[in-house]
Design an enzyme around this catalytic site. Structure first.
Site, short mmCIF file in Angstrom:
data_model
loop_
_atom_site.label_atom_id
_atom_site.label_comp_id
_atom_site.label_asym_id
_atom_site.label_seq_id
_atom_site.Cartn_x
_atom_site.Cartn_y
_atom_site.Cartn_z
N GLY A 103 0.77 -1.10 0.07
CA GLY A 103 -0.21 -0.12 0.04
C GLY A 103 0.93 1.34 -0.09
O GLY A 103 2.07 1.14 0.06
N PHE A 104 0.12 2.45 -0.31
CA PHE A 104 0.85 3.87 -0.39
C PHE A 104 1.94 4.13 1.09
O PHE A 104 3.17 4.17 0.64
CB PHE A 104 -0.15 4.91 -0.32
CG PHE A 104 0.32 6.03 -0.32
CD1 PHE A 104 1.61 6.56 -0.83
CD2 PHE A 104 -0.79 7.19 0.09
CE1 PHE A 104 1.79 7.98 -0.98
CE2 PHE A 104 -0.46 8.58 0.15
CZ PHE A 104 0.66 8.96 -0.17
N ILE A 105 1.32 4.05 2.17
CA ILE A 105 2.10 4.42 3.35
C ILE A 105 2.98 3.22 3.75
O ILE A 105 4.19 3.47 3.99
CB ILE A 105 1.20 4.86 4.40
CG1 ILE A 105 0.41 5.77 3.96
CG2 ILE A 105 1.86 4.90 5.87
CD1 ILE A 105 -0.76 6.31 4.90
N TYR A 109 -16.08 3.90 8.06
CA TYR A 109 -14.41 3.70 8.10
C TYR A 109 -14.02 4.43 9.44
O TYR A 109 -13.11 3.67 10.18
CB TYR A 109 -14.32 4.59 6.73
CG TYR A 109 -12.75 4.82 7.13
CD1 TYR A 109 -11.63 3.83 6.73
CD2 TYR A 109 -12.12 6.28 7.15
CE1 TYR A 109 -10.18 4.04 6.99
CE2 TYR A 109 -10.91 6.49 7.26
CZ TYR A 109 -9.97 5.40 7.31
OH TYR A 109 -8.36 5.73 7.02
N LYS A 144 -12.07 2.67 12.72
CA LYS A 144 -10.65 3.04 13.33
C LYS A 144 -10.88 3.59 14.80
O LYS A 144 -9.90 3.31 15.63
CB LYS A 144 -10.28 4.26 12.32
CG LYS A 144 -9.85 3.98 11.04
CD LYS A 144 -8.42 2.94 10.94
CE LYS A 144 -8.00 2.47 9.75
NZ LYS A 144 -6.67 1.43 9.92
#
Length: 336
Positions: free
Chosen positions: A11-13, A153, A157
């Protein structure tokens, strides 16, 4: 050589964090489901780059597969776990909420169980600025109440934060949750606004600008974000013996647990963000002004004083510099 297990390395991070840790001499094992939420070829390219390092290895699988995750973690024996994987996207949670419960709640539970069994030195997990929900007093502080999430979402979290606190208290697992603020940068996610804006402008398609551009975000460049995570790895929360927490610290009075904002601490208007993209591209956008989307918030803005107090670090990439870096990468990646 310290061993770090990172979930979400395709993934991105996760990709950027793995790259940084490898450069600093860590041994890194990645775990990623390679889901098709966006172009899998981009994820494969990220992993291919990481696999060029002899100190990187990876397992492909879903967080919900507890047996696979336990086997992988048991073989690698990480000293540190950084849990970044999850079902991302605020708007997609309106269409497929079940995916968020399965991955972000059940999957995170599996990660925490592995951390408990392996007695890791430090568990670090991703949260989001979205947990601040309907809060209107800004900038957001880690010690603010967070009871008004506006999407599934964000709710998952927030659940992760609560679960993390419980495990830290029960099993004495040093746990740090970090709340991200509108991350952008090279090798980003194609579903994010800045990526879609650049793609559409270069292709002469209109861009949708919600709430007629009257929105504010705290844009955080990805290199700044992962530098913050890297430094927090070395700052393990310690349960206060007397239950007294220093002023301004989000440390729990009953657990080795802390929440940390990682943001640029600069509130930027959406229209100014679009202007920066246009300037970097040298091309004007066709603007399609839209009403506010369901679940969106008007503004996000981080107070990152705690990050600086704990690590001495403050994210500082200028928005225009960050956008320029992304546009340069985009043109190279897509050969434009």
């Amino acid at each position: 050589m310290r061993r770090v297990l990172i979930t979400g390395t395709a993934g991105f991070i996760g990709f950027h964090l793995a790259k940084l840790l490898l450069a600093e001499g860590f041994r890194v094992h990645g775990f990623d489901g390679m889901t098709d939420y966006y172009d899998v070829r981009l994820k494969q390219r990220r992993h291919a780059m990481l696999l060029q390092s002899p100190n990187f290895s990876m397992t492909e699988g879903m967080l919900e597969d507890q047996a696979l995750f336990d086997t992988m973690a048991g073989e690698f024996q990480p000293e540190i776990i950084v849990h970044l994987a999850g079902q991302a996207g605020v708007r997609y949670s309106l269409e497929n909420p079940r995916a968020y419960l399965e991955t972000n709640v059940i999957g995170t539970f599996n990660v925490m169980e592995a951390a408990r069994r392996l007695e890791v030195e430090h568990l670090l997990m991703a949260s989001t600025s979205s947990v601040y929900g309907a809060n209107t007093e800004m900038p957001f502080h880690e010690t603010d109440r967070t009871e008004t999430q506006l999407t599934i979402y964000a709710a998952t979290k927030k659940a992760n934060e609560s679960m993390g606190h419980a495990y830290a208290h029960l099993w004495n697992i040093p746990t740090t949750m970090f709340r991200f603020f509108t991350v952008y940068g090279t090798w980003g996610r194609p579903d994010l606004a800045y990526y879609k804006f650049v793609d559409a402008i270069l292709d002469d398609r209109p861009i949708d600008i919600y709430n007629h551009g009257d929105m504010f975000r705290d844009f955080t460049y990805v290199d700044d974000l992962v530098r913050g995570i890297r430094l927090l790895i070395d700052v393990k929360p310690v349960r206060p013996e007397d239950g007294i927490v220093p002023e301004g610290d989000s440390l729990s009075p009953v657990a080795p647990y802390r929440v940390v904002n990682i943001g640029n601490s600069e509130k930027v208007r959406l229209l100014d963000f679009v202007d920066a993209i246009e300037q970097s591209l040298g091309k004007k956008a066709q603007r399609n002004y839209m009403p506010m989307q369901l679940g969106d918030v008007y503004a996000t803005w981080a107070n990152a004083d705690l990050l600086q107090k704990l690590t001495g670090y403050k994210p500082q990439t200028d928005l225009r510099d960050g956008i320029d870096k992304f546009v340069t990468w985009y043109r190279e990646y897509y050969d434009i």
